[in-house]
Structures are given as structure tokens and as C-alpha cells.
Scaffold this active site. Sequence first.
Site, PDB file in Angstrom:
ATOM      1  N   GLU A  72      37.932  62.118  25.890  1.00 40.89           N
ATOM      2  CA  GLU A  72      37.075  62.869  25.238  1.00 40.89           C
ATOM      3  C   GLU A  72      36.864  62.986  23.390  1.00 40.89           C
ATOM      4  O   GLU A  72      35.946  63.331  22.251  1.00 40.89           O
ATOM      5  CB  GLU A  72      38.687  64.302  24.713  1.00 40.89           C
ATOM      6  CG  GLU A  72      39.030  64.777  26.159  1.00 40.89           C
ATOM      7  CD  GLU A  72      39.784  63.723  27.097  1.00 40.89           C
ATOM      8  OE1 GLU A  72      41.347  64.379  27.596  1.00 40.89           O
ATOM      9  OE2 GLU A  72      39.988  62.660  26.834  1.00 40.89           O
ATOM     10  N   CYS A  95      45.417  64.684  27.644  1.00 44.04           N
ATOM     11  CA  CYS A  95      46.764  64.373  27.848  1.00 44.04           C
ATOM     12  C   CYS A  95      47.025  65.659  26.168  1.00 44.04           C
ATOM     13  O   CYS A  95      46.305  65.258  25.435  1.00 44.04           O
ATOM     14  CB  CYS A  95      46.487  63.038  27.200  1.00 44.04           C
ATOM     15  SG  CYS A  95      46.214  62.136  25.235  1.00 44.04           S
ATOM     16  N   ALA A 174      35.051  44.130  56.372  1.00 44.21           N
ATOM     17  CA  ALA A 174      33.936  44.102  56.862  1.00 44.21           C
ATOM     18  C   ALA A 174      33.203  43.906  58.440  1.00 44.21           C
ATOM     19  O   ALA A 174      33.293  42.733  58.584  1.00 44.21           O
ATOM     20  CB  ALA A 174      32.745  42.817  55.918  1.00 44.21           C
ATOM     21  N   ARG A 204      36.510  44.334  43.133  1.00 41.06           N
ATOM     22  CA  ARG A 204      37.923  43.405  42.427  1.00 41.06           C
ATOM     23  C   ARG A 204      38.013  43.201  40.872  1.00 41.06           C
ATOM     24  O   ARG A 204      39.732  43.356  40.778  1.00 41.06           O
ATOM     25  CB  ARG A 204      37.067  41.719  42.905  1.00 41.06           C
ATOM     26  CG  ARG A 204      37.472  41.467  44.142  1.00 41.06           C
ATOM     27  CD  ARG A 204      37.003  40.108  44.142  1.00 41.06           C
ATOM     28  NE  ARG A 204      36.746  39.164  45.750  1.00 41.06           N
ATOM     29  CZ  ARG A 204      36.145  38.301  46.265  1.00 41.06           C
ATOM     30  NH1 ARG A 204      35.885  37.740  45.034  1.00 41.06           N
ATOM     31  NH2 ARG A 204      35.810  38.418  48.007  1.00 41.06           N
ATOM     32  N   THR A 216      42.490  33.668  56.931  1.00 44.79           N
ATOM     33  CA  THR A 216      41.536  33.792  55.887  1.00 44.79           C
ATOM     34  C   THR A 216      40.881  32.495  55.433  1.00 44.79           C
ATOM     35  O   THR A 216      39.508  32.532  54.700  1.00 44.79           O
ATOM     36  CB  THR A 216      41.733  34.893  55.148  1.00 44.79           C
ATOM     37  OG1 THR A 216      41.518  36.413  55.918  1.00 44.79           O
ATOM     38  CG2 THR A 216      40.353  35.466  54.247  1.00 44.79           C
ATOM     39  N   ASP A 220      37.314  31.151  56.016  1.00 42.41           N
ATOM     40  CA  ASP A 220      36.494  31.574  54.723  1.00 42.41           C
ATOM     41  C   ASP A 220      36.591  30.670  53.180  1.00 42.41           C
ATOM     42  O   ASP A 220      35.884  30.740  53.108  1.00 42.41           O
ATOM     43  CB  ASP A 220      36.633  32.888  54.341  1.00 42.41           C
ATOM     44  CG  ASP A 220      36.388  33.514  55.741  1.00 42.41           C
ATOM     45  OD1 ASP A 220      34.995  33.292  56.565  1.00 42.41           O
ATOM     46  OD2 ASP A 220      36.832  34.912  55.700  1.00 42.41           O
ATOM     47  N   ARG A 227      32.616  37.069  40.009  1.00 41.94           N
ATOM     48  CA  ARG A 227      32.074  35.914  39.767  1.00 41.94           C
ATOM     49  C   ARG A 227      29.686  37.078  39.625  1.00 41.94           C
ATOM     50  O   ARG A 227      29.300  36.435  38.558  1.00 41.94           O
ATOM     51  CB  ARG A 227      31.897  34.835  40.468  1.00 41.94           C
ATOM     52  CG  ARG A 227      32.806  34.087  40.836  1.00 41.94           C
ATOM     53  CD  ARG A 227      32.674  33.165  41.288  1.00 41.94           C
ATOM     54  NE  ARG A 227      32.392  33.044  42.981  1.00 41.94           N
ATOM     55  CZ  ARG A 227      32.981  33.192  43.556  1.00 41.94           C
ATOM     56  NH1 ARG A 227      33.903  33.364  43.632  1.00 41.94           N
ATOM     57  NH2 ARG A 227      32.455  33.695  44.765  1.00 41.94           N
ATOM     58  N   GLY A 318      43.160  38.622  56.071  1.00 41.25           N
ATOM     59  CA  GLY A 318      42.521  38.799  57.610  1.00 41.25           C
ATOM     60  C   GLY A 318      42.905  40.322  58.799  1.00 41.25           C
ATOM     61  O   GLY A 318      43.789  40.960  58.011  1.00 41.25           O
TER      62      GLY A 318
END
Length: 400
Positions: A72, A95, A174, A204, A216, A220, A227, A318
Amino acid sequence: MAPSPAVPSTEDRAHLERARRLAGGGWGGVHRPVGRETEGWTPNPLVGCVLVRDGEVVGEGYHAVYGGPHAEVVALEAAGPAAEGATAYVSLEPCNHHGKTPPCSEALLAAGVRRVVYGAADPPTAARGGAEALRSAGVEVVGPVWSEAEARAENPAFFHVARHGTPYVALKLAMSLDAKIAAAPGARTRITGPEAEREVHRLRSGFDAVLVGAGTVRADDPRLTVRLGPPARRPVRRMLLSPSADLPAGAALLEDLPRAGPVDVFVGPDAPGADVERLEAAGVHVHAVPAGPRGLDLGHVLRVAWTLGARSILCEGGRGVAATFLREGRAQRLYLFVAPRTLGASAVPAFEDDADTLDWSRWEPAAPPARFGRDTLMVLDLQEASGGPGRRAAIVGEAS
């Protein structure tokens, strides 16, 4: 939720939608302060504001950073004298308290705004009461326009922390069209494309922590940093559930510590001392927690995460970790990113077969399906007893 004292027009809803879109500009900036890792703070919400006078937009803005000017105030400064007699469209109730900034209700009154339309009611916190203060001062107020579920969909971590005082947890998976997440157990399998990868890095930046299981990391070897795209105001905490403290010595998570962001490894009570010492020597924060029915006690993990300042956690796998969060009812959102491919019967399924893992009747779409390159995203929110289906959500894909 109290009924709105007036019915918003089609024009009202259009300007409120613009305010909602503006609010997204604060993603990654408003959710947490810089340099604070302890209890006693709450995330700020995403908020957008549009000022309209005689049918013309005279000012707009959004809350950009934690502790900075609210939406605002930014819009009022942009409008200047033209704010007098205008209608303010705000995605969240203005607020009404002196915190890091003065009350927005007072700023709107001082500027001579004659009407306020807001989307979501503030949760029961010290900031609540702006709508009533404005009405008492003679301003026409319309709102809340959105349902409770719609409000939560816009600011899920903000509302969850305010109401429950526990970390907000979202799960990202995914998967292929046949609901598989890897070609084989332990196999590193790229499911979605580069557009999804960029989107998950963006997502993220708006969470306090990213969490994965040891499987995981072995499969991976993710960095779990931001990044691609604008960086977060501070590095995101990286969290790993590793009952045996068996994080590989050359894991990408251990690179560039602590500049890339702190790494917290949760280990079981029987984790080998030598492995714990190796992790600590590498700069990792190790937290011993009790064992649970399947792996570590997630309730204890979340309590420790809270003391570390993690008000929101993005769990990226995972399968076993995700299943435990779902089975125990500790996740509030699902990001399901579906790629147009199949992996076959021998591939790893996204969900466990056991019927108790997920009661789908409690989950509702929080956004229309969204496309990222060739991939499609479905976002689902766990519905609270008083709320109906949500409406929109942040979008995410896959990255490491």
C-alpha cells in the site's frame, strides 16, 4: 469468515487480480529476514496493491523485501496526490499495527483513499483489524473477496505458520505419464525439461529450506541451491535425512560450504560416530533425532528445523521421504510435474501402493494446470476443515 458488506463488481475483481499478480514480485524477498536463524519470527506475506481513480490506475506496487515498505505504501508513493479519492485494491487486508513499518490502514486514511477492496482476510495476528479501522473511519470497505482456501493458496506458508506455529511443508515430485519418478531404483533419471528446472530454482528462493532423503543424494547428487534466475536474499538451508550419516565425501552438497548455504543432516541415534565427525569436520550441522516408524521421526525433525529458522520447507524427494510426509499428514501442498513420456512397468512409482499413504479426497487443485515447455504441472493443496478448493499457487518443476 465474515460475509463481505458489499458485492465486488467485475471491475473490482479485475483490479484485484492485477494486485494478486503484482504480489508475486515479492517471491524470494518477503519470506524471511537476512541473518536470523532462531525462533520468534514469522514470514511476511506476498501482497500487491493497485490504486484506481476515475477508472484509471494511478499507482501500484508490491511488498518486495522482508521489513521493507508494504504494498500500500509503495502504491501510495507512486500515486502521490492522485491517491485522494481513489479505490485501493489490495490482495491482503491492510495491516493495523506498528511493527517493522507503520500501519497501512493509517497510510491509506492519510492519503484520502475513499474505498478499499481486499482479497484475503489477515489471520488472527497482531496485524489484523485494518478493515474494521478503515470502516470506522468512514472508508467503504469490500472484503474479504476470496475464500479462505483461495487466500491460503496465495500465501500458504504465511497462513500456515500464523495458525499452526509449525513449518509449512510442500512436496515436489517430477514424474512420467505413468506416474514413475526414475527408470530404476537408484538410477539418475531426468524427467522434466529445462523450463521446469528454471522454475524450481525460482521456487526454492521462496522457501527457508530444501529437504531430501539420502537416497536422492546417492542417485542424483543435487546441490539444492538457487542457481538459475534471481538468487534468494540469503542462501537457502539444505537439509538431508540420513539415518546412518552416510553422505558421500564428494557430494555436491558439501561444495563451497558455507557460502552456498548451510547444510543440516538429520541422523539416527545409532549413526556411526566416525561418520558424524567426518560430516562435522566438513562444515555440516549434524542433528541426532529419534527413529520413527519408517526412518527418522519427522515430528522431531520439523521441531529442530523450526528452531533453525525454517518456517517453510520444500521437500524434493525421494519417494520414501515423500510417502512418509504424506502418510503422517505433515505436507500441506503437492507440486506434481508431469512429463509427456512413460518409463514402463519396471520403473520406480511416484507413490507407494499402500492405501493409507494418501487420501486423495482431502486434496484439491490450487491452480489451473500450467505448462512449462513440454511438461504440465498440477498443484494440490491439503484442505482444512473450514476451507474449500484453492485457486492458484506458485509453480515448480524439477532441478538439482
